[in-house]
Design an enzyme around this catalytic site. Structure first.
Site, PDB file in Angstrom:
ATOM      1  N   LYS A  29       0.828  -1.210   0.000  1.00 11.22           N
ATOM      2  CA  LYS A  29       0.000   0.000   0.000  1.00 11.22           C
ATOM      3  C   LYS A  29       0.868   1.268   0.000  1.00 11.22           C
ATOM      4  O   LYS A  29       0.606   2.188  -0.754  1.00 11.22           O
ATOM      5  CB  LYS A  29      -0.931   0.036   1.227  1.00 11.22           C
ATOM      6  CG  LYS A  29      -1.938  -1.093   1.271  1.00 11.22           C
ATOM      7  CD  LYS A  29      -2.991  -0.874   2.346  1.00 11.22           C
ATOM      8  CE  LYS A  29      -2.459  -0.904   3.761  1.00 11.22           C
ATOM      9  NZ  LYS A  29      -1.920  -2.216   4.188  1.00 11.22           N
ATOM     10  N   ARG A  63      -9.698   0.622   8.957  1.00 12.69           N
ATOM     11  CA  ARG A  63      -9.270  -0.757   9.196  1.00 12.69           C
ATOM     12  C   ARG A  63     -10.338  -1.544   9.946  1.00 12.69           C
ATOM     13  O   ARG A  63     -10.134  -2.716  10.220  1.00 12.69           O
ATOM     14  CB  ARG A  63      -7.977  -0.765  10.011  1.00 12.69           C
ATOM     15  CG  ARG A  63      -6.703  -0.956   9.196  1.00 12.69           C
ATOM     16  CD  ARG A  63      -5.538  -0.904  10.166  1.00 12.69           C
ATOM     17  NE  ARG A  63      -4.347  -1.555   9.739  1.00 12.69           N
ATOM     18  CZ  ARG A  63      -3.282  -0.947   9.220  1.00 12.69           C
ATOM     19  NH1 ARG A  63      -3.302   0.336   8.963  1.00 12.69           N
ATOM     20  NH2 ARG A  63      -2.195  -1.638   8.946  1.00 12.69           N
ATOM     21  N   ARG A  81      11.884  -6.919   5.511  1.00 15.44           N
ATOM     22  CA  ARG A  81      11.953  -5.474   5.287  1.00 15.44           C
ATOM     23  C   ARG A  81      12.948  -4.807   6.247  1.00 15.44           C
ATOM     24  O   ARG A  81      12.969  -5.105   7.430  1.00 15.44           O
ATOM     25  CB  ARG A  81      10.549  -4.909   5.519  1.00 15.44           C
ATOM     26  CG  ARG A  81      10.342  -3.501   5.076  1.00 15.44           C
ATOM     27  CD  ARG A  81       8.900  -3.221   4.835  1.00 15.44           C
ATOM     28  NE  ARG A  81       8.096  -3.170   6.047  1.00 15.44           N
ATOM     29  CZ  ARG A  81       6.835  -2.737   6.060  1.00 15.44           C
ATOM     30  NH1 ARG A  81       6.257  -2.340   4.948  1.00 15.44           N
ATOM     31  NH2 ARG A  81       6.151  -2.714   7.173  1.00 15.44           N
ATOM     32  N   ARG A 128      11.597  -2.565  11.585  1.00 18.63           N
ATOM     33  CA  ARG A 128      10.483  -2.056  12.379  1.00 18.63           C
ATOM     34  C   ARG A 128      10.138  -3.069  13.458  1.00 18.63           C
ATOM     35  O   ARG A 128      10.109  -4.270  13.195  1.00 18.63           O
ATOM     36  CB  ARG A 128       9.253  -1.872  11.473  1.00 18.63           C
ATOM     37  CG  ARG A 128       9.051  -0.460  10.993  1.00 18.63           C
ATOM     38  CD  ARG A 128       7.990  -0.350   9.948  1.00 18.63           C
ATOM     39  NE  ARG A 128       6.676  -0.822  10.353  1.00 18.63           N
ATOM     40  CZ  ARG A 128       5.563  -0.664   9.635  1.00 18.63           C
ATOM     41  NH1 ARG A 128       5.628  -0.026   8.485  1.00 18.63           N
ATOM     42  NH2 ARG A 128       4.407  -1.122  10.036  1.00 18.63           N
ATOM     43  N   ARG A 186      -0.374  -9.381  13.052  1.00 22.75           N
ATOM     44  CA  ARG A 186      -0.958  -8.307  12.233  1.00 22.75           C
ATOM     45  C   ARG A 186      -1.843  -8.891  11.133  1.00 22.75           C
ATOM     46  O   ARG A 186      -2.889  -8.344  10.813  1.00 22.75           O
ATOM     47  CB  ARG A 186       0.150  -7.438  11.624  1.00 22.75           C
ATOM     48  CG  ARG A 186       0.806  -6.527  12.647  1.00 22.75           C
ATOM     49  CD  ARG A 186       2.127  -5.976  12.152  1.00 22.75           C
ATOM     50  NE  ARG A 186       1.988  -5.039  11.069  1.00 22.75           N
ATOM     51  CZ  ARG A 186       2.997  -4.719  10.240  1.00 22.75           C
ATOM     52  NH1 ARG A 186       4.189  -5.261  10.387  1.00 22.75           N
ATOM     53  NH2 ARG A 186       2.795  -3.845   9.280  1.00 22.75           N
TER      54      ARG A 186
HETATM   55  P1  AMP Z   1       0.804   0.255   8.922  1.00 26.30           P
HETATM   56  O1  AMP Z   1       2.065   1.019   8.759  1.00 26.30           O
HETATM   57  O2  AMP Z   1      -0.320   0.797   8.083  1.00 26.30           O
HETATM   58  O3  AMP Z   1       0.998  -1.232   8.718  1.00 26.30           O
HETATM   59  O4  AMP Z   1       0.320   0.456  10.439  1.00 26.30           O
HETATM   60  C1  AMP Z   1       1.158   0.047  11.499  1.00 26.30           C
HETATM   61  C2  AMP Z   1       0.314  -0.139  12.746  1.00 26.30           C
HETATM   62  O5  AMP Z   1      -0.322   1.104  13.109  1.00 26.30           O
HETATM   63  C3  AMP Z   1      -0.842  -1.135  12.629  1.00 26.30           C
HETATM   64  O6  AMP Z   1      -0.412  -2.483  12.793  1.00 26.30           O
HETATM   65  C4  AMP Z   1      -1.745  -0.661  13.774  1.00 26.30           C
HETATM   66  O7  AMP Z   1      -1.238  -1.052  15.023  1.00 26.30           O
HETATM   67  C5  AMP Z   1      -1.601   0.868  13.674  1.00 26.30           C
HETATM   68  N1  AMP Z   1      -2.624   1.423  12.772  1.00 26.30           N
HETATM   69  C6  AMP Z   1      -2.443   1.980  11.551  1.00 26.30           C
HETATM   70  N2  AMP Z   1      -3.606   2.354  11.009  1.00 26.30           N
HETATM   71  C7  AMP Z   1      -4.560   2.035  11.898  1.00 26.30           C
HETATM   72  C8  AMP Z   1      -5.982   2.137  11.915  1.00 26.30           C
HETATM   73  N3  AMP Z   1      -6.671   2.644  10.868  1.00 26.30           N
HETATM   74  N4  AMP Z   1      -6.652   1.684  13.008  1.00 26.30           N
HETATM   75  C9  AMP Z   1      -5.987   1.183  14.068  1.00 26.30           C
HETATM   76  N5  AMP Z   1      -4.658   1.016  14.103  1.00 26.30           N
HETATM   77  C10 AMP Z   1      -3.942   1.436  13.036  1.00 26.30           C
END
Ligand code: AMP
Length: 219
Positions: free
Chosen positions: A13, A88, A127, A160, A171
């Site tokens: 994404k 989400r 990554r 990360r 996740r």
């Molecule tokens: P990402 O970089 O998009 O994979 O997001 C990393 C982490 O941030 C996720 O695993 C969640 O813990 C948190 N996070 C990101 N977006 C959301 C969301 N829309 N709702 C809740 N937690 C989020």
């Protein structure tokens, strides 16, 4: 253009979003990036979100919705936006539908990136990132010239916290339980478009571009 990028963690994404941001000149809003910036800057929001993120859970809806609502109210979103990682949950999707920014600018499309679980696990656990310049690497597919060292600034690459294999599995499970229902939610609204991202990001970008151009020419 008002876009949502949907798809499991590691489906590409963020990479696709960077290309679409440049092409359509709309702000790329990544909730994960906003949380990580807040964690780095040790804000109250960052402190609240950190434990959830590091354990592979979602940050609570109320916190996340308020954060996105404030971001979408900024002037640069008046000509459109690209949401990456939000919504989400169904609660977040309903809240987004009621946000003022969508009243005059309805959603153009929801792009659902489709990638197999095995590919995701390999991509995410491989990554790496340069903490100094932000350049991304992958120990399987985008190796640096010297293992563990950034080609550009020679800093030691980092992983990360939530890309450790155990957290990646969590996740993915969180995605299946809480986010996957959004596919049917947006499909019913006629907004969902699947985009295969098993291959190169360039192939996915071209397919998405074609799809969006078709959609825009019909609206
Ligand atoms: P990402 O970089 O998009 O994979 O997001 C990393 C982490 O941030 C996720 O695993 C969640 O813990 C948190 N996070 C990101 N977006 C959301 C969301 N829309 N709702 C809740 N937690 C989020």
């Amino acid at each position: 253009m008002q876009l949502i990028l949907l798809g499991p963690p590691g489906s590409g994404k963020g990479t696709l979003a960077a290309d679409l941001e440049e092409l359509y000149r709309i702000p790329h809003i990544s909730t994960g990036d906003i949380f990580r910036r807040n964690i780095r800057e040790k804000t109250a929001l960052g402190q609240e979100a950190e434990a959830y993120i590091n354990s592979g859970d979602l940050v609570p809806d109320t916190v996340t919705i308020a954060m996105v609502d404030a971001r979408l109210a900024q002037d640069d979103c008046r000509q459109g936006f690209l949401l990456d990682g939000f919504p989400r949950t169904l609660v977040q999707a309903d809240a987004l539908g009621r946000m003022p920014v969508l009243r005059n600018q309805p959603l153009t499309a929801v792009l659902n990136l489709v990638v197999r679980d095995e590919t995701i696990i390999k991509r995410l656990s491989g990554r790496r990132m340069c903490p100094k310049c932000g350049r991304g690497y992958n120990i399987h597919s985008q190796k640096p010239a010297v293992a563990g060292i950034c080609d550009d600034c020679q800093a030691a690459l980092t992983q990360r916290a939530d890309d450790q294999e155990e957290t990646v599995l969590k996740r993915l499970q969180t995605y299946k339980e809480q986010t996957e229902p959004l596919i049917a939610y947006y499909r019913e609204q006629g907004l969902l478009f699947d985009a295969d991202n098993e291959g190169t990001i360039e192939a996915c970008f071209q397919a998405v571009r074609q799809l969006l151009d078709d959609r825009l020419s019909r609206s």
